[in-house]
Design an enzyme around this catalytic site. Structure first.
Site, mmCIF file in Angstrom:
data_model
loop_
_atom_site.group_PDB
_atom_site.id
_atom_site.type_symbol
_atom_site.label_atom_id
_atom_site.label_comp_id
_atom_site.label_asym_id
_atom_site.label_seq_id
_atom_site.Cartn_x
_atom_site.Cartn_y
_atom_site.Cartn_z
ATOM 1 C CB ILE A 1 4.643 8.183 -10.219
ATOM 2 C CG1 ILE A 1 5.255 9.359 -9.363
ATOM 3 C CG2 ILE A 1 5.899 7.548 -11.026
ATOM 4 C CD1 ILE A 1 5.326 10.475 -10.084
ATOM 5 C CB THR B 1 3.052 4.690 -6.068
ATOM 6 O OG1 THR B 1 2.087 4.146 -5.293
ATOM 7 C CG2 THR B 1 4.150 4.913 -5.108
ATOM 8 C CG ASP B 2 -1.607 4.283 -10.997
ATOM 9 O OD1 ASP B 2 -2.494 4.413 -10.293
ATOM 10 O OD2 ASP B 2 -1.784 4.314 -12.171
ATOM 11 C CB ALA B 3 -3.216 0.950 -7.570
ATOM 12 C CB SER B 4 1.250 -0.680 -4.505
ATOM 13 O OG SER B 4 0.361 -1.174 -3.536
#
Length: 767
Positions: free
Chosen positions: A424, A471-474
């Site tokens: 995402i 998730t993509d990188a947080s």
């Protein structure tokens, strides 16, 4: 319905299972502001409740004839009327309990954002069901199975019309099996482990459920995280695995032998096999230092031969599997609509959903020949906004219908094709959010990673995705600007993500996730479902049935990485995809016989976070030109000459020296090779000249034949429209540079194709 502590979630879930319909906890529909108020012990006002109640009603109405059990306090008649305004056929099940029973239950709960202090307020607010309201009242003082049996009997009576009196407690009936066992009716969006993309057998499901049952709470929370390994030492890995129990890892690329040993050690030390992710967007390159650069996504979309994408996937799968990786964060399925967007300009297959679907399926099929699962990215779709989520939240602003025809089409096709996971993006989608949550204000639009309407209503519900969501990188600002870290970490899982990509500070993030579970931001239902999806992805790879010492191939397997065969594939693709964008001056071919003396200019974006020399490619260009028989004169900027020890130079002196009337007497042609690459540090990337009026800007197009070659970005014509001969070589690899120089000389034809993005919506770029 009922006050806090009456058991709405527990009873509602069990009733839903008996009825064979989905269950939804209405608390998950509260906006973040409401949750914060309740957690602080502040009662909600009606102004806080009305938008939430409208959303509750909309969810019930959307369920239609299939039915839905939804847990919601609905204490006042006016609140229930607001729900009925959206869903007139709603039947209310009031779970009634004495103050003493309710208080005891609240005090005994492991955590929830509704503190015990608000019970008095809720009891004072409660208005019992009235005679004209369809519903049933059940006493919650009895055991759970008896309450469920009474509730089911009362609901049946209520559906016949009116309010059912408090139902007599009948002998307990057998209830459905507990959550997680084979054959349990599914709640809304619960994973179906036997269905695509997991397709698991009973043995695998037993492994999943027994593994979860044996986990401590700390181990369960740890499985939600994917660590970014910044250190190859065993001590570092020991700390990550022992303290945080992570479910997956991605690592910083290095030499293949070191990477493989790193992965081998990690798998030998973990209790549950790890998902080991890589970023093979260009083949084996990027997963280890010596991996094969095959091509970019745009390159794979720039020739009629769709098998180029499959070849890229095949090499990616073989080389990453040799390292011990089992999870590819690829292919990218964004659509490059906006030529100003440079985060996916070379990382998208093209600017139409059709080319993206065709090439993404080819890549997926190619990499799937190896023991690898894929995560397509970046839902709900990049390529509309020009900005980069690494530095700011960006937005996909398409309307619901147009999104469905474009990005929605891509995701439906890839889900149907069997993709196992979806990454995402920290990308908001205002019109999509408003479609599912009417009345959402601009300030309430959240990136998809935090938006349940996008993850659950759209991705799980309408698109039917049964796989894993991450998730993509947080650390990206596109996420972190949305709310405080302590809130956003658990909010991603509560919204519908199953895994959280990268710690910022491991101890802090782990604690934030734990507190999110204990305070009810992450429900037990959501945690269990996420864990089952994580372990299902592992089981679909056969990790549960593979001996620990066989999870990583032997050292000898590394022989395929950067092999002659793979480099030959890269060379063939480079030859096919070098693209002549325009030659309106009819300058080509240019050969050593016709244009011996070449003035060579190199353009880069400057050093980036990789710390690689941004102009290193020029040595390759110069070498290949000289091998072809050209005499090469390399231009250097004032800064470069000063760095080499020359004194007394500045940009004005360089201009005076370079731009002289005898330029055409010194040089026969000018070649500009631009390798402007990188993302994650700027919102968008353009050529940055060395100075104002810089001597390398193509003023010389009026003096000698000039060829501009891009080794990366496709959008440079906006900055060099004066150049009449433009080539897109796609890559700074030796194979791509050699193929380009051969084609400049006319030794082979240009085969690559391009889309209109290269002209940057400007008339002068076509001249």
């Amino acid at each position: 319905m009922g006050v806090s502590g009456c058991g709405k979630t527990t009873i509602g879930d069990l009733v839903a299972r008996q009825l064979g319909v989905p269950f939804l906890d209405g608390d998950s529909l509260h906006p973040v502001e409401n949750v914060a108020k309740m957690a602080a012990g502040t009662p909600l006002t009606d102004e806080d409740r009305w938008p939430w109640l409208a959303t509750v009603g909309a969810e019930l109405a959307a369920a239609g004839n299939r039915g839905l059990v939804l847990a919601c306090s609905a204490l006042r008649r006016s609140y229930r009327d607001a729900i009925r305004a959206q869903a007139p056929d709603t039947v209310f099940l009031h779970l009634h309990g004495s103050k003493d029973v309710l208080a005891a239950r609240i005090e005994g709960r492991s955590g929830h954002f509704m503190p015990p202090a608000l019970l008095e307020s809720q009891l004072a607010t409660l208005e019992p069901l009235q005679a004209d309201e369809a519903g049933v009242v059940v006493d919650v003082a009895e055991p759970v199975d008896a309450v469920v049996t009474a509730a089911l009997a009362g609901i049946s009576a209520a559906l016949a019309g009116g309010v059912a009196p408090p139902a007599p407690l009948a002998p307990p009936a057998p209830l459905a099996p507990p959550t997680g066992t084979v054959g349990t009716p599914l709640r809304q969006f619960d994973v179906d482990l036997k269905a695509a993309p997991f397709n698991l057998d009973d043995d695998a499901i037993v492994w999943i459920d027994s593994t979860i049952d044996a986990m401590t709470l700390e181990e369960k929370i740890g499985q939600l995280f994917i660590n970014h390994n910044n250190d190859y030492s065993p001590e570092y890995l020991d700390g990550v695995l022992e303290n945080y129990h992570v479910g997956g890892m991605r690592y910083r690329p290095g030499p293949s032998a070191a990477v493989q040993e790193h992965i081998r050690y990690a798998q030998s030390k973990t209790r549950v096999p790890l998902l080991i992710a890589s970023n093979p967007e260009m083949g084996g390159a990027g997963s280890c230092d010596d991996g094969t650069f095959v091509c970019t996504h745009l390159q794979a979309g720039s020739h009629p031969d769709k098998s180029i994408a499959r070849q890229m996937g095949q090499v990616a799968g073989v080389e990453t599997a040799a390292l011990g990786c089992n999870w590819a964060f690829a292919p990218i399925v964004d659509i490059h609509y906006n030529w100003r967007n440079t985060v996916i300009s070379t990382r998208s297959f093209g600017n139409t959903p059709e080319i993206v679907v065709e090439r993404a399926k080819e890549y997926f099929d190619g990499i799937s020949e190896s023991p690898t699962v894929c995560a397509i990215k970046h839902f709900p779709g990049d390529g509309i906004d020009e900005r980069d989520q690494h530095v700011v939240t960006s937005y996909n602003t398409l309307g619901y219908e147009e999104w469905n025809r474009t990005y929605g089409h891509v995701y439906r096709e890839m889900i149907g094709h069997g993709v196992q996971s979806i990454m995402i993006g920290h990308i908001g989608a205002p019109e999509l959010s408003r479609h599912f949550r009417p009345g959402t204000a601009d300030k309430e639009i959240l990136p998809a990673t935090l938006a349940p309407e996008l993850l659950q209503d759209l991705l799980r519900g309408e698109l039917g995705f049964n796989g894993l969501i991450l998730t993509d990188a947080s650390q990206m600002i596109g996420l972190t600007q949305a709310m405080k870290r302590k809130d956003l970490v658990p909010a991603t899982i509560a919204a519908g993500c199953d895994m959280f990509l990268f710690f910022r500070n491991p101890a802090e993030d782990f604690q934030y996730m734990m507190e999110g579970y204990k305070t009810g931001v992450i429900s037990e239902q959501r945690l269990q479902d996420a864990l089952r999806r994580i372990l299902a992805l592992k089981a679909s790879l056969g990790l549960h049935a593979t001996a620990r010492e066989e999870l990583v191939p032997p050292v000898e397997a590394l022989g395929v990485i950067g092999s002659e065969a793979h480099r030959a594939v890269a060379a063939e693709i480079a030859d096919k995809t070098v693209t002549l964008v325009k030659d309106t001056a009819n300058s080509l071919p240019i050969t050593p016989e016709t244009h011996k003396r070449i003035r060579l200019y190199g353009i880069s974006a400057g050093p980036d976070f990789t710390r690689a020399d941004p102009l290193a490619y020029l040595d390759t260009v110069k070498d290949e030109l000289e091998k072809a028989g050209f005499e090469v004169h390399l231009f250097r900027t004032a800064e470069q000459r000063e760095a080499a020890g020359e004194a007394g130079v500045n940009f004005m002196s360089i201009i005076s020296e370079e731009a002289t009337g005898d330029y055409a007497e010194k040089y026969d042609a000018a070649f500009v090779f631009a390798n402007v690459k990188g993302f994650a540090q700027e919102a968008a990337i353009r050529i940055k000249w060395s100075s104002p009026m810089a001597a390398e800007i193509p003023w010389y197009v009026t003096e000698v034949p000039t060829v501009f070659v891009s080794l990366n970005q496709p959008n440079h014509l906006i900055d060099v429209p004066m150049v009449r001969t433009v080539i897109h070589a796609h890559a700074g690899s030796r194979e791509a540079i050699r193929a380009t120089i051969e084609k400049i000389q006319g030794k082979s034809g240009f085969q690559g194709t391009f889309n209109d993005n290269v002209f940057c919506d400007s008339f002068d770029t076509r001249l």
